[in-house]
Design a protein around this motif. Structure first.
Motif, PDB file in Angstrom:
ATOM      1  N   ILE A  34       0.781  -1.253   0.370  1.00  0.00           N
ATOM      2  CA  ILE A  34       0.077   0.028   0.325  1.00  0.00           C
ATOM      3  C   ILE A  34       0.750   1.206   0.105  1.00  0.00           C
ATOM      4  O   ILE A  34       0.357   2.020  -1.083  1.00  0.00           O
ATOM      5  N   ASP A  35       1.841   0.906   1.559  1.00  0.00           N
ATOM      6  CA  ASP A  35       3.001   2.462   1.004  1.00  0.00           C
ATOM      7  C   ASP A  35       3.509   2.766  -0.511  1.00  0.00           C
ATOM      8  O   ASP A  35       3.438   3.924  -1.066  1.00  0.00           O
ATOM      9  N   TYR A  36       3.526   1.420  -0.792  1.00  0.00           N
ATOM     10  CA  TYR A  36       4.252   1.639  -2.068  1.00  0.00           C
ATOM     11  C   TYR A  36       4.172   2.125  -3.561  1.00  0.00           C
ATOM     12  O   TYR A  36       4.100   2.805  -4.710  1.00  0.00           O
ATOM     13  N   ILE A  37       2.331   1.809  -3.417  1.00  0.00           N
ATOM     14  CA  ILE A  37       1.900   2.005  -4.413  1.00  0.00           C
ATOM     15  C   ILE A  37       1.363   3.394  -4.182  1.00  0.00           C
ATOM     16  O   ILE A  37       1.141   4.894  -5.059  1.00  0.00           O
ATOM     17  N   GLU A  38       0.932   4.173  -2.535  1.00  0.00           N
ATOM     18  CA  GLU A  38       0.484   6.508  -2.362  1.00  0.00           C
ATOM     19  C   GLU A  38       2.356   6.821  -3.391  1.00  0.00           C
ATOM     20  O   GLU A  38       1.517   7.422  -3.653  1.00  0.00           O
ATOM     21  N   GLN A  39       2.979   5.809  -2.852  1.00  0.00           N
ATOM     22  CA  GLN A  39       4.758   6.719  -2.594  1.00  0.00           C
ATOM     23  C   GLN A  39       4.497   6.640  -4.168  1.00  0.00           C
ATOM     24  O   GLN A  39       4.376   8.205  -5.444  1.00  0.00           O
ATOM     25  N   TYR A  40       4.155   6.095  -5.754  1.00  0.00           N
ATOM     26  CA  TYR A  40       4.360   5.722  -6.700  1.00  0.00           C
ATOM     27  C   TYR A  40       2.848   6.734  -7.701  1.00  0.00           C
ATOM     28  O   TYR A  40       3.324   7.848  -8.114  1.00  0.00           O
ATOM     29  N   GLN A  41       2.042   6.584  -6.595  1.00  0.00           N
ATOM     30  CA  GLN A  41       1.048   7.836  -7.035  1.00  0.00           C
ATOM     31  C   GLN A  41       1.202   9.304  -7.154  1.00  0.00           C
ATOM     32  O   GLN A  41       1.078  10.383  -7.509  1.00  0.00           O
ATOM     33  N   ASN A  42       2.589   9.851  -5.773  1.00  0.00           N
ATOM     34  CA  ASN A  42       2.308  10.616  -5.303  1.00  0.00           C
ATOM     35  C   ASN A  42       3.568  11.238  -6.068  1.00  0.00           C
ATOM     36  O   ASN A  42       3.707  12.758  -6.884  1.00  0.00           O
ATOM     37  N   GLN A  43       4.282  10.573  -6.696  1.00  0.00           N
ATOM     38  CA  GLN A  43       5.461  10.857  -7.463  1.00  0.00           C
ATOM     39  C   GLN A  43       4.968  10.955  -9.111  1.00  0.00           C
ATOM     40  O   GLN A  43       5.370  12.148  -9.704  1.00  0.00           O
ATOM     41  N   VAL A  44       3.504  10.365  -9.476  1.00  0.00           N
ATOM     42  CA  VAL A  44       3.422  10.285 -10.759  1.00  0.00           C
ATOM     43  C   VAL A  44       2.527  11.914 -10.348  1.00  0.00           C
ATOM     44  O   VAL A  44       2.289  12.903 -12.045  1.00  0.00           O
ATOM     45  N   SER A  45       2.246  12.211  -9.911  1.00  0.00           N
ATOM     46  CA  SER A  45       1.021  13.467  -9.813  1.00  0.00           C
ATOM     47  C   SER A  45       1.570  14.363  -9.546  1.00  0.00           C
ATOM     48  O   SER A  45       1.631  16.090 -10.020  1.00  0.00           O
ATOM     49  N   GLN A  46       2.992  14.297  -8.668  1.00  0.00           N
ATOM     50  CA  GLN A  46       4.187  15.815  -8.842  1.00  0.00           C
ATOM     51  C   GLN A  46       4.084  16.071 -10.662  1.00  0.00           C
ATOM     52  O   GLN A  46       5.303  15.199 -10.873  1.00  0.00           O
TER      53      GLN A  46
END
Length: 155
Positions: A34-46
């Protein structure tokens, strides 16, 4: 072993896919996923690039290269890994445009990029001194020390 598969669901938006993690219990492996998916989402949206207007040009800065943003009088100094850029932009406007969780306010006049924070040391009267990459040092105001420590996971 983690099983991954795609399920077509016409009710889910094509621009905002939904990820569901299914497990018998929420263990460490599930939380890591879950943490990995959230981190990926933050990187993509930034955003990766920030346009900075100087007196004579428009400079494109990689957000990762920004070390410190500091207001001196009415000028914003943006310290990067390569140079210092000056602009008339306000610190508040700069912070809104960066919109990155790695940037944190450390005084009423400065934001730092935590990716460039090397160390913190005690200073006078409850303040701290932040040492950043490129041998940049700046003061962390007493008012912001607690929130910085919480952001770093230190109680």
């Amino acid at each position: 072993m983690i099983k991954c598969r795609f399920e077509n669901d016409p009710q889910v938006s094509s621009t905002e896919p939904e990820v569901v993690v299914r497990a018998a219990s929420k263990n460490a492996q599930v939380q890591t996923l879950i943490d990995y998916i959230e981190q990926y989402q933050n990187q993509v949206s930034q955003p990766k690039i920030l346009a900075i207007k100087t007196d004579d040009q428009l400079t494109m800065l990689k957000i990762d290269s920004i070390v410190l943003a500091d207001i001196q009088q009415s000028t914003l100094l943006i310290y990067t890994t390569e140079e210092v850029i000056t602009t008339a932009e306000t610190l508040v406007h700069f912070a809104k445009r960066v919109d990155n969780p790695n940037f944190i306010q450390i005084s009423k006049h400065a934001y730092i990029n935590l990716d460039h924070l090397l160390s913190l040391s005690d200073s006078f009267s409850g303040n701290m001194t932040a040492t950043l990459t490129e041998n940049i040092k700046t003061d962390v105001s007493r008012k912001y020390v607690k929130s910085l420590m919480q952001h770093l996971g230190i109680r």
